[in-house]
Design an enzyme around this catalytic site. Sequence first.
Site, mmCIF file in Angstrom:
data_model
loop_
_atom_site.group_PDB
_atom_site.id
_atom_site.type_symbol
_atom_site.label_atom_id
_atom_site.label_comp_id
_atom_site.label_asym_id
_atom_site.label_seq_id
_atom_site.Cartn_x
_atom_site.Cartn_y
_atom_site.Cartn_z
ATOM 1 C CE LYS A 130 -19.296 4.678 55.201
ATOM 2 N NZ LYS A 130 -20.476 5.540 55.087
ATOM 3 C CD GLU A 155 -5.203 13.124 50.264
ATOM 4 O OE1 GLU A 155 -5.092 14.251 50.771
ATOM 5 O OE2 GLU A 155 -4.245 12.512 49.759
ATOM 6 C CB CYS A 178 -10.836 19.320 51.854
ATOM 7 S SG CYS A 178 -10.571 19.011 50.115
#
Length: 496
Positions: free
Chosen positions: A175, A250, A284
């Site tokens: 997804k 993560e 990130c």
Amino acid sequence: MKRSVRNFIGGSWVDSATGGTFESVNPADTAETVATVAKSSCADVDNAVNAAREAFRRWRLTPAPKRGEILFSAGEILAGRKHELGELLTREMGKVLPEALGDVQEAIDMSYYMAGEGRRLAGETIPSELPDKDCKSVRVPVGVCAIITPWNFPVAIPAWKLMPALVSGNTVVFKPSSYTPACAAMLVGILGEAGLPAGVVNFVNGSGEETGDYLASHDGIDAISFTGSTAVGLGIAKTAAEKGKKVSCEMGGKNAIIIMDDADLALALEGAIWGGFGTSGQRCTSSSRLVVHRAVYDRFLDMFSAAAKKMRLGNGLDGKTDVGPVINAHQMERILKYIGVGTEEGAKLVTGGKACREGVCGRGYFIEPTIFSEVTPEMRIAREEIFGPVVSVIRAEDLDDAIRIVNGTPYGLVSSIYTGDVNKSAIAERELDTGIVYINSSTIGAEVQLPFGGTKRSGFGHEEAGGRGGGLDMFTKWKVVYRDFSGRLQKAQIDR
Ligand code: NAP
């Protein structure tokens, strides 16, 4: 051209069971709908999980080198379509084209790297303490894996998860983010073209709260590999623990660059601009904090703000653009709120600080590159992930102070130090509590052949990507086999 993104279940592209759809929109020009996308219900997820379970029975028995060959073909197709996919990525996610091409390149690198793992996937043979007995450990697939990914690396992050999962013999229900489904669909299509058998990769679209949550808690799922925000990741880790699923999350970061008084300031400036404002600060690994030695603080701040003021906002497909849009209205509002928080907390706004709604920025979600100085480590803008083009510049007394500041947040993804002193770099390398440390380089630049992951609230479970301790550890379990060919009962620890 507007695309239609359907789900991919059991080897066929299908509409959702309800026929519902949603749209993905170009964040640089909201008048452009990039794709109309199938909005999945629980029934679609059930179908996808069932298809993956069925396909697992055969895929796990396909020799790993053969699985690797399919990934190699996927890498070849990706390389051939790199520009097409890169352009789509810029239109759907907003990052400037050279970065979008880098995103696709990471997926190509990972395909080739994991293709090679198909001929390794090594275990161990170890001597037994008993005669006429041998012992070995072998990697076996975990089963059916849910892969849930964010929008900021819409091709690279799915590839980081899909390639090790597939080469290890798992099947997958994937997804993607609701903001980048068209990029994800193209990657899935390429895997199909490369020869992946029906049902090995299944693809469902829909919101995180509904489709994502239902998928992560599904009893037919054996493992969950998630990348996204810390809040959602910790929720998924809890679900996984309750249901006994293997999990890797993560999550967010509050990464910092230390700039020492002996650093090459011109080099550090390039790293700070690239790390702070590349991808509009939506990595990130973005350098959202600069921790600068007091002896060079003022000089560096002047250089940094002068360079930031020159950056051009615009559509990422325009070669003159330095900084593209942020992903959506919600993120834009959130970033602007944080800018307000910084001002209220007493930090000094040096440049930027506003949305840009003029000219080419008029129809998208643009925020000026923003710098705060006089930031103290306790301020919220120095501790919380903003995920936008906002950099906090913090003064440090010396190396110990700088390391204390960098380590003083709940996150631990990436850190960096610019210094000309090899001894200081060695101390920083040892003391910085982050999963990745860069020396004389920005906080950005991970390569696929090494593990990737963070400490504290940045990472939970297994590291990703390659190397020892990387993605293969997430997507395989160890099976240990003892074979006794003595023809009699032998008792370990007891027969001596
Ligand atoms: P997010 O809101 O946490 O969403 C990530 C993914 O999870 C999306 O597919 C989302 O679907 C889905 N999701 C949301 N709520 C869910 C739920 N309750 N159950 C299951 N799935 C759910 O994060 P994002 O805004 O897409 O990405 C930005 C974040 O990702 C930042 O915090 C960034 O630091 C982090 N990130 C971390 C890394 C790393 O390697 N450490 C790399 C890249 C990004 P929808 O899109 O439909 O909401």
